[in-house]
Design a protein around this motif. Structure first.
Motif, short mmCIF file in Angstrom:
data_model
loop_
_atom_site.label_atom_id
_atom_site.label_comp_id
_atom_site.label_asym_id
_atom_site.label_seq_id
_atom_site.Cartn_x
_atom_site.Cartn_y
_atom_site.Cartn_z
N LYS A 1 -16.67 9.78 -9.07
CA LYS A 1 -16.52 9.77 -7.62
C LYS A 1 -16.24 8.35 -7.14
CE LYS A 1 -16.55 12.67 -5.29
NZ LYS A 1 -15.30 13.35 -4.76
N GLY A 2 -15.19 8.22 -6.34
CA GLY A 2 -14.82 6.91 -5.80
C GLY A 2 -13.79 6.18 -6.65
N GLU A 3 -13.53 6.70 -7.87
CA GLU A 3 -12.55 6.03 -8.74
C GLU A 3 -11.17 6.67 -8.69
OE1 GLU A 3 -14.28 5.73 -12.65
OE2 GLU A 3 -15.82 4.33 -11.97
N GLY A 4 -11.00 7.64 -7.80
CA GLY A 4 -9.70 8.30 -7.67
C GLY A 4 -8.58 7.32 -7.34
N LYS A 5 -8.91 6.28 -6.60
CA LYS A 5 -7.90 5.30 -6.18
C LYS A 5 -7.29 4.57 -7.38
CE LYS A 5 -11.37 1.75 -5.07
NZ LYS A 5 -12.54 2.54 -5.57
N ASP A 6 -8.05 4.41 -8.44
CA ASP A 6 -7.51 3.78 -9.66
C ASP A 6 -6.88 4.83 -10.58
OD1 ASP A 6 -8.55 1.24 -8.86
OD2 ASP A 6 -10.54 1.98 -9.45
N PHE A 7 -7.49 6.02 -10.61
CA PHE A 7 -7.01 7.07 -11.50
C PHE A 7 -5.57 7.46 -11.21
CE2 PHE A 7 -6.54 11.47 -12.97
CZ PHE A 7 -7.01 11.36 -14.27
N VAL A 8 -5.18 7.47 -9.92
CA VAL A 8 -3.85 7.97 -9.55
C VAL A 8 -2.73 6.95 -9.80
CG1 VAL A 8 -4.81 9.55 -7.84
CG2 VAL A 8 -4.08 7.26 -7.11
N LYS A 9 -3.08 5.77 -10.31
CA LYS A 9 -2.06 4.71 -10.48
C LYS A 9 -1.55 4.62 -11.93
CE LYS A 9 -3.93 2.02 -6.68
NZ LYS A 9 -4.86 0.98 -6.31
N ASN A 10 -0.54 3.78 -12.11
CA ASN A 10 0.01 3.43 -13.43
C ASN A 10 0.52 4.64 -14.22
OD1 ASN A 10 -0.67 0.68 -13.01
ND2 ASN A 10 -2.79 1.14 -13.56
N GLY A 11 1.06 5.63 -13.49
CA GLY A 11 1.68 6.76 -14.17
C GLY A 11 0.73 7.75 -14.78
N ARG A 12 -0.58 7.57 -14.55
CA ARG A 12 -1.55 8.44 -15.20
C ARG A 12 -1.40 9.90 -14.78
NH1 ARG A 12 -5.75 5.52 -14.13
NH2 ARG A 12 -5.85 4.29 -16.02
N ILE A 13 -1.00 10.15 -13.51
CA ILE A 13 -0.90 11.54 -13.04
C ILE A 13 0.54 12.05 -13.08
CG2 ILE A 13 -3.02 11.36 -11.65
CD1 ILE A 13 -1.18 11.19 -9.14
N GLU A 14 1.42 11.30 -13.76
CA GLU A 14 2.80 11.76 -13.89
C GLU A 14 3.01 12.45 -15.24
OE1 GLU A 14 5.30 8.35 -13.25
OE2 GLU A 14 4.20 7.81 -11.42
N VAL A 15 4.07 13.28 -15.31
CA VAL A 15 4.42 13.91 -16.58
C VAL A 15 4.62 12.80 -17.61
CG1 VAL A 15 6.18 15.24 -17.81
CG2 VAL A 15 5.42 15.97 -15.54
N GLY A 16 3.96 12.94 -18.76
CA GLY A 16 3.97 11.89 -19.76
C GLY A 16 2.73 11.02 -19.70
N GLY A 17 1.98 11.15 -18.59
CA GLY A 17 0.75 10.37 -18.43
C GLY A 17 -0.46 11.14 -18.96
N GLU A 18 -1.62 10.56 -18.70
CA GLU A 18 -2.87 11.12 -19.22
C GLU A 18 -3.15 12.53 -18.69
OE1 GLU A 18 -7.45 9.93 -18.41
OE2 GLU A 18 -6.12 8.27 -18.85
N LEU A 19 -2.90 12.72 -17.39
CA LEU A 19 -3.12 14.03 -16.77
C LEU A 19 -2.01 14.29 -15.75
CD1 LEU A 19 -5.24 16.47 -16.51
CD2 LEU A 19 -5.81 15.36 -14.33
N PRO A 20 -0.92 14.94 -16.17
CA PRO A 20 0.13 15.25 -15.18
C PRO A 20 -0.44 16.14 -14.07
CG PRO A 20 0.92 15.57 -17.43
CD PRO A 20 -0.56 15.36 -17.52
N VAL A 21 -0.20 15.75 -12.81
CA VAL A 21 -0.74 16.46 -11.65
C VAL A 21 0.42 16.92 -10.76
CG1 VAL A 21 -2.11 16.18 -9.53
CG2 VAL A 21 -2.93 15.19 -11.67
N ASN A 22 0.38 18.17 -10.39
CA ASN A 22 1.40 18.75 -9.50
C ASN A 22 2.81 18.49 -10.03
OD1 ASN A 22 -0.71 19.71 -8.10
ND2 ASN A 22 -0.57 18.27 -6.42
N THR A 23 3.03 19.10 -11.18
CA THR A 23 4.27 18.93 -11.95
C THR A 23 5.47 19.58 -11.28
OG1 THR A 23 3.51 20.85 -13.20
CG2 THR A 23 3.11 18.69 -14.18
#
Lengths: 119, 354
Positions: B272-294
């Motif tokens: 909790k509270g770390e979402g601001k860092d989690f969503v950066k550096n391609g982590r939530i993109e296809v090819g990243g750690e957790l692709p979100v809303n593909t």
């Protein structure tokens, strides 16, 4: 404008016993055991703090055209209940979370609204 | 795996095989018995029908309801349909459904979902130091996926600067923090795994389900930064016997960028509270750690109240249905979230490849 001692304080006070009951018992107990007449008016201090706030930059209703940006705040009353209201008599950029506020009753032609100003 | 693993599935099917019919309750015009009306217009005669009203949690609740109807022996094959018409003006406006709290809100100028979520964003900023620019990373990543989707509305690339230059709608939320308004629809079929084997399309398994509704009125919310998704996802993970690390992708209800960030935290992908860092550096993109809303989400594909999050998860798990550049490699399991009302309703669904 009038202060909390005004009889219009009832508009703020009415919610208090209801919320106390909600916290104390499961919801069905409220529904089963209580009639509307079980509630009583209670005078509140009119003091509270800003829990969160937003600034509207768009008018959803024609009566707000030309009045944006305007503040809408969630105000936690000292006695417990949370209200949606406005912080007035204060520039929108100076409203902060945790800011103490005091109720102000805004009289309109046929209704009165509890709003808040910095305490 | 749970006891329901592999017993129900989502698959392609003939209309004559459908014996259950579930729809959303249209918000822009009150309809009685909408599911039965829609089934009748489609010349279907279901043994089970209902319409559901959990806002953006509705499409997932439909799938859950279908599983329960099948489990109870009331239906074998249930069609779940969600449609919405908000992108173009209605020529004959009907009677919009009201939520019942308007008298505590509108006299003070409080309207709209964006304002409710702006309250949550303001709290997240206060409690965790999140900024508008942090939220921009959600919008930009989501837009990247929409640009790879031939069936997306917004296909012009977005930068952080574009987001920061977009106007405030309800501060602290900007235009590019907000979902689209769309005309459209989507549907899924839920049936037993046994029947699904006879259908032409490859099915996926329903592994876990959860719901949680911590409040109704915004004024009663126990928190604006931890929502129903925490408990709802815990229930779904438990049923599936899986945990966040097992998820190869997440289709997260994104009515606003802040909803994506809070849900990623509530679902256990970061603290909790770390979402601001989690969503950066391609982590939530296809090819990243957790692709979100593909697919591009509500923010950039289309807003069908989350039904397209469900259909996208199914397509990702089938493995050969989306544009190759946005296909998650070796997708075995994914989680879908639904979120509705004044941040009050939540449903979770874990799907797995068969």
């Amino acid at each position: 404008m009038s202060e909390t001692s005004d009889s219009r304080g009832r508009a703020v006070a009415k919610v208090k016993p209801f919320l106390e009951e909600l916290e104390a018992k499961p919801f069905w107990a409220n529904l089963c055991e209580h009639k509307l007449t079980d509630y009583e008016w209670k005078q509140l201090s009119g003091r509270g703090i800003v829990y969160s706030f937003v600034n509207y930059h768009r008018a959803w209703h024609p009566s707000y055209e030309g009045k944006t940006p305007y503040n809408v705040s969630l105000v936690d009353l000292d006695e417990g209940p949370r209200l949606i209201s406005n912080v007035i008599e204060c520039p929108t950029e100076q409203v902060k979370i945790g800011m103490p506020v005091q109720v102000v009753f805004e009289d309109n032609e046929d209704y009165t609204l509890p709003k808040f100003r910095p305490a | 795996m749970s006891n329901i693993s592999g017993r129900y599935a989502v698959a392609g099917i003939k209309a004559s095989d459908v014996d259950g019919f579930i729809t959303n309750q249209p918000l822009n015009d009150a309809h009685r018995s909408y599911a039965v009306r829609m089934a009748n217009m489609a010349r279907m005669h279901p043994n089970y029908a209902t319409d559901l009203a959990l806002g953006g949690a509705t499409p997932i609740a439909m799938v859950q309801n279908a599983v329960m109807a099948i489990e109870a022996g009331m239906a074998n094959t249930v069609m779940c349909v969600h449609a919405r018409k908000r992108g173009t003006p209605d020529p004959s406006p009907g009677n919009p459904i009201r939520h019942g709290d308007e008298h505590w809100e509108e006299p003070w100028g409080h309207f709209s979902a964006v304002a409710n979520h702006a309250f949550a964003a303001q709290r997240h900023m206060y409690e965790f130091g999140t900024t508008s620019e942090d939220l921009a990373h959600v919008a930009v990543a989501t837009r990247k996926h929409a640009c790879m989707n031939n069936n997306a509305t917004m296909r012009k690339p977005m930068t952080i600067a574009d987001h920061q230059a977009s106007r405030f709608i309800c501060e602290p939320l900007r235009l590019f923090d907000c979902a689209l308004e769309s005309d459209g629809g989507g549907a899924v079929i839920v049936t037993s795994a046994e029947r699904a084997r006879d259908f032409p399309k490859k099915p996926v398994a329903i592994l876990g389900m959860g719901q949680h509704h911590p409040h109704f009125s915004l004024m009663d919310a126990p928190s604006l930064t931890t929502l129903g998704g925490k408990k709802s996802s815990e229930l779904a993970y438990k049923m599936a016997g899986l945990n966040p690390k097992d998820m190869n992708f997440a289709e997260i209800y994104d009515c606003f960028t802040i909803t994506t960030m809070i849900t990623l935290e509530d679902y256990g992908f970061c603290k909790k509270g770390e979402g601001k860092d989690f969503v950066k550096n391609g982590r939530i993109e296809v090819g990243g750690e957790l692709p979100v809303n593909t697919h591009g989400g509500l923010l950039s594909q289309a807003h069908i109240e989350g039904m397209l999050h469900v259909t996208e998860a199914v397509r990702q798990l089938r493995g050969n249905e989306v544009e190759p550049e946005r296909q998650v490699k070796n997708a075995k399991a994914g989680i879908v979230s639904g979120h509705g009302g004044s941040l009050c309703m939540h449903a979770s669904l874990i799907l797995g490849a068969l």
